[in-house]
Design an enzyme around this catalytic site. Structure first.
Site, mmCIF file in Angstrom:
data_model
loop_
_atom_site.group_PDB
_atom_site.id
_atom_site.type_symbol
_atom_site.label_atom_id
_atom_site.label_comp_id
_atom_site.label_asym_id
_atom_site.label_seq_id
_atom_site.Cartn_x
_atom_site.Cartn_y
_atom_site.Cartn_z
ATOM 1 N N HIS A 36 1.024 -1.127 -0.072
ATOM 2 C CA HIS A 36 0.006 0.051 -0.050
ATOM 3 C C HIS A 36 0.701 1.373 -0.111
ATOM 4 C CE1 HIS A 36 -3.615 -2.392 0.490
ATOM 5 N NE2 HIS A 36 -3.233 -2.754 1.435
ATOM 6 N N LYS A 63 -5.532 -9.052 -8.146
ATOM 7 C CA LYS A 63 -6.071 -8.667 -6.944
ATOM 8 C C LYS A 63 -7.219 -7.659 -7.426
ATOM 9 C CE LYS A 63 -5.323 -6.554 -2.315
ATOM 10 N NZ LYS A 63 -4.430 -5.984 -1.381
ATOM 11 N N HIS A 136 -2.512 -2.823 8.420
ATOM 12 C CA HIS A 136 -3.949 -3.159 7.435
ATOM 13 C C HIS A 136 -4.154 -1.861 6.770
ATOM 14 C CE1 HIS A 136 -7.693 -4.828 6.125
ATOM 15 N NE2 HIS A 136 -8.211 -3.876 6.724
#
Length: 144
Positions: A36, A63, A136
């Site tokens: 990310h 993805k 996350h």
């Protein structure tokens, strides 16, 4: 003659207990950054998404959605501290906007070659934190 544990032995024994969680934490943070974070993106268009998704090994299978946060990794980490607000569970919402690029899979097959559509913009980010480290990224829509 009985041997006693010296201070050095005690430190070694304690390190066996403390170090593994720290290593695991660092590994989760590195994984978060790989998936990310892109400090200085080249472009922020469909080609950018297709290239970086492949480079970061996020295309086996393709993805569906992945967002890259641009800028300074310390600013992202700060969301887990004073630059973030609680957002339910262990999630935190950034107090400031971040430049992001969201890559959305537009192909019909989950197999390569993966085709992506880029969406560039600025927004608050929502991340999960563990012991003060981002681990996350929450892709969901941010509630008002």
């Amino acid at each position: 003659m009985a041997m006693s544990l010296g201070p050095l032995s005690l430190v070694f024994m304690l390190s066996l207990i403390v170090i593994p969680p720290t290593l695991a934490q660092n590994e989760r943070y590195r994984h978060f950054l790989t998936q990310h974070f892109d400090a200085n993106p080249r472009g922020r268009n469909d080609r950018y998404c297709e290239t970086i998704m492949s480079q970061r090994d996020l295309t086996s299978p393709c993805k569906d959605v992945n967002t890259f946060i641009h800028g300074n990794s310390n600013n992202i980490k700060a969301v887990c501290g004073n630059n973030g607000s609680p957002y339910g569970g262990n999630l935190r919402k950034s107090n400031s906007f971040f430049q992001v690029t969201t890559c959305t899979h537009i192909g019909r097959s989950p197999r390569r070659p993966c085709r992506y559509r880029a969406s560039a913009g600025f927004r608050h980010i929502v991340i999960g934190c563990q012991s003060g480290w981002p681990v996350h990224f929450d892709e969901t829509f941010i509630r008002a």
